[in-house]
Design a protein around this motif. Structure first.
Motif, PDB file in Angstrom:
ATOM      1  N   SER A 146       0.825  -1.213   0.000  1.00 30.72           N
ATOM      2  CA  SER A 146       0.000   0.000   0.000  1.00 30.72           C
ATOM      3  C   SER A 146       0.854   1.255   0.000  1.00 30.72           C
ATOM      4  O   SER A 146       0.540   2.235  -0.702  1.00 30.72           O
ATOM      5  N   ASP A 147       1.939   1.255   0.776  1.00 26.50           N
ATOM      6  CA  ASP A 147       2.823   2.431   0.820  1.00 26.50           C
ATOM      7  C   ASP A 147       3.413   2.721  -0.550  1.00 26.50           C
ATOM      8  O   ASP A 147       3.486   3.885  -0.971  1.00 26.50           O
ATOM      9  N   ARG A 148       3.831   1.672  -1.243  1.00 27.16           N
ATOM     10  CA  ARG A 148       4.440   1.885  -2.559  1.00 27.16           C
ATOM     11  C   ARG A 148       3.393   2.289  -3.594  1.00 27.16           C
ATOM     12  O   ARG A 148       3.693   3.040  -4.521  1.00 27.16           O
ATOM     13  N   ARG A 149       2.171   1.805  -3.438  1.00 29.71           N
ATOM     14  CA  ARG A 149       1.098   2.239  -4.328  1.00 29.71           C
ATOM     15  C   ARG A 149       0.862   3.737  -4.185  1.00 29.71           C
ATOM     16  O   ARG A 149       0.715   4.461  -5.180  1.00 29.71           O
ATOM     17  N   GLN A 150       0.816   4.212  -2.952  1.00 32.48           N
ATOM     18  CA  GLN A 150       0.599   5.638  -2.703  1.00 32.48           C
ATOM     19  C   GLN A 150       1.778   6.464  -3.238  1.00 32.48           C
ATOM     20  O   GLN A 150       1.583   7.530  -3.844  1.00 32.48           O
ATOM     21  N   GLN A 151       2.981   5.957  -3.033  1.00 33.41           N
ATOM     22  CA  GLN A 151       4.170   6.656  -3.529  1.00 33.41           C
ATOM     23  C   GLN A 151       4.155   6.741  -5.051  1.00 33.41           C
ATOM     24  O   GLN A 151       4.450   7.783  -5.642  1.00 33.41           O
ATOM     25  N   THR A 167       1.526   6.669  -7.000  1.00 36.78           N
ATOM     26  CA  THR A 167       0.472   7.597  -7.407  1.00 36.78           C
ATOM     27  C   THR A 167       0.970   9.030  -7.361  1.00 36.78           C
ATOM     28  O   THR A 167       0.690   9.837  -8.269  1.00 36.78           O
ATOM     29  N   ARG A 168       1.711   9.380  -6.323  1.00 32.91           N
ATOM     30  CA  ARG A 168       2.275  10.739  -6.233  1.00 32.91           C
ATOM     31  C   ARG A 168       3.249  11.002  -7.375  1.00 32.91           C
ATOM     32  O   ARG A 168       3.288  12.114  -7.944  1.00 32.91           O
ATOM     33  N   LEU A 172      -4.653  -0.471  -9.025  1.00 34.39           N
ATOM     34  CA  LEU A 172      -4.022   0.853  -9.031  1.00 34.39           C
ATOM     35  C   LEU A 172      -4.860   1.851  -9.812  1.00 34.39           C
ATOM     36  O   LEU A 172      -4.925   3.042  -9.470  1.00 34.39           O
ATOM     37  N   HIS A 191      -6.970   4.628  -8.298  1.00 37.77           N
ATOM     38  CA  HIS A 191      -6.393   5.747  -7.554  1.00 37.77           C
ATOM     39  C   HIS A 191      -5.536   6.675  -8.420  1.00 37.77           C
ATOM     40  O   HIS A 191      -5.052   7.688  -7.924  1.00 37.77           O
TER      41      HIS A 191
END
Length: 475
Positions: free
Chosen positions: A271-276, A278-279, A307, A310
């Protein structure tokens, strides 16, 4: 074409340990191996052979499909089923007189070179395909289309009703937010990759890919003239910190990912890498090509949304396929993207393939509307869970000889050989040992130099699994 004589195939319906379709396929395979059947020999039609053996036609169809998947037979639409050139150059062993020991050794070598145990990279078991329902729907639709003269060209994006159904499926089952204008139906995920690489990207563009990764995707992008930058994968998926470092110095146009079940290691992008990631997409403006293969089969744990859900829609492309649900031969894939992306893809698709198989699309639509697909996925998931659990239980018996994580979804298990115990093991060495033992399976090397294999278990019997485990125990 010279039609075959009746075959003398002896079946044992009372033997519940071996399904009838396997009894048929095993007998045909033996006829190929002993030289009775030769390359390009025609087999009886499924209807004729079913009548000869007094079994259902579905039993013969399943036997033929099983041997086609294994590479022993080939099907020519509207012509018939034929003996395929034997895999890996296999030739039937010579029956000239020789000592029993020499004969046995020659047969063992022949079977080994043929890959007597073929392990795919995560394909469904085609013997449980709802063939009768699909065949009936296809036949009815084809007759109806012919009667109504509806066999002309339609849209390159796929049949409108089917696209609408796929959009509903993606929204309800996978938490996307799309409509039919966001969908393009393709002939499998491989066509989707080809269309993307030529419609959205240009020769000289740069794309980031996972390392190790899906070889077919590598080859597709390479042939499109793209510059490929591999980025290592660890236990949490692609290392996004390394992606960010590349983006800081290089203009990147796209990234191709298998985030749900990474190919080949099956790990899930955290999840952390998915958010990263996306940014980074919002900051550096590049396409994310998400290949969500095998997402239909989920066994435990939290099922993450794709993915795509998001990301900025204009930069997100989602790929899926019915081939992993039903059978590899059913070439129906799907692509989701912005209307602009789908328009570009459709324009290119119309140049190489005016439209897809509308009759097959509507046949699958019928299975969706009747609930057949949903029931099939539910039943198949239970069966695949049993096979996965058995494989993992046997792998545990190997102790620290191997390293693996029981997957929460997909149809494959990644097994690696710890470097501390296998310092000299190479891909070439392992492939050679596997071939000598008549086992065909994909072998990979991780960035850490650790060697591993990807075991597609959906079509493996307990005997197949036991044979593989016996080899791993002695390797």
């Amino acid at each position: 074409m010279l039609r075959p004589w009746s075959y003398n195939i002896e079946l044992h319906p009372e033997d519940n340990s071996v399904p009838l379709y396997l009894q048929v396929s095993n007998t045909i395979l033996e006829l190929i191996r002993n030289g009775t059947l030769h390359t390009d020999d025609a087999l009886p039609s499924s209807r004729d052979l079913a009548e000869q053996l007094n079994v259902s036609r579905k039993t013969v169809v399943s036997a033929y499909e099983h041997l086609c998947i294994k590479g022993w037979l080939k099907n020519k639409p509207r012509v018939g089923t034929f003996v395929q050139s034997a895999p890996n150059g296999y030739q039937p062993h010579n029956h000239q007189p020789s000592s029993p020991l020499k004969e046995e050794k020659a047969l063992a070598q022949a079977l080994a070179s043929a890959g007597s145990l073929f392990i795919d990279d995560g394909l469904p078991d085609t013997t449980i395909l709802p063939f009768a329902e699909l065949s009936r729907a296809y036949r009815q639709l084809f007759n109806r289309a012919a009667k109504w003269q509806m066999l002309g060209y339609t849209q390159p994006y796929g049949h409108e009703r089917f696209r609408s159904a796929v959009a509903r499926m993606l929204n309800q089952d996978r938490n996307l937010c799309v409509k039919s204008d966001n969908i393009c139906i393709t002939r499998g995920s491989q066509m989707a990759l080809y269309l993307i690489s030529h419609a959205l990207l240009q020769p000289g563009d740069t794309i980031i890919m996972e390392n190790p990764g899906y070889a077919k995707a590598y080859e597709t992008f390479r042939c499109a003239g793209l510059n490929i930058i591999p980025v290592d994968v660890d236990h949490h998926g692609i290392i996004v910190d390394k992606v960010e470092a590349i983006l800081a110095d290089t203009r990147v146009n796209a990234i191709y990912l298998t985030p749900r079940h990474q190919f080949p290691t099956t790990v899930t992008l955290s999840s952390d890498r998915r958010q990263q990631l996306t940014r980074l997409v919002r900051k550096y403006d590049f396409y994310v090509i998400e290949d969500d293969y095998g997402c239909e089969f989920h066994f435990s744990g939290v099922r993450l949304s794709p993915l795509y859900r998001h990301l900025p829609q204009e930069k997100a492309v989602y790929i899926g396929s019915f081939s992993k649900i039903l059978a590899p031969a059913i070439r129906i894939g799907m692509m989701a993207g912005s209307e602009k992306v789908i328009k570009k893809v459709g324009e290119l698709r119309s140049l190489i393939d005016v439209q897809g198989d509308n009759t097959m699309e509507l046949a699958i639509l019928d299975l969706i509307e009747q609930g057949t697909i949903r029931r099939h996925i539910k039943e198949a998931t239970l069966l695949y869970a049993e096979r996965k659990n058995y494989l993992c239980s046997q792998l545990r018996k190997l102790g620290d000889k191997v390293r693996f994580v029981k997957p929460t979804g997909g149809l494959a298990v990644w097994v690696s050989f710890p470097r501390e115990q296998n310092k000299t093991l190479t891909v070439e060495m392992l492939e050679k040992q596997l071939a000598e033992n008549g086992i065909s399976v994909l072998v990979f090397q991780l960035p850490s130099a650790e060697v591993g294999i990807r075991i597609g278990y959906a079509s493996l019997s307990t005997a197949d699994i036991d044979k593989l485990i016996s080899f791993l125990a002695l390797a």
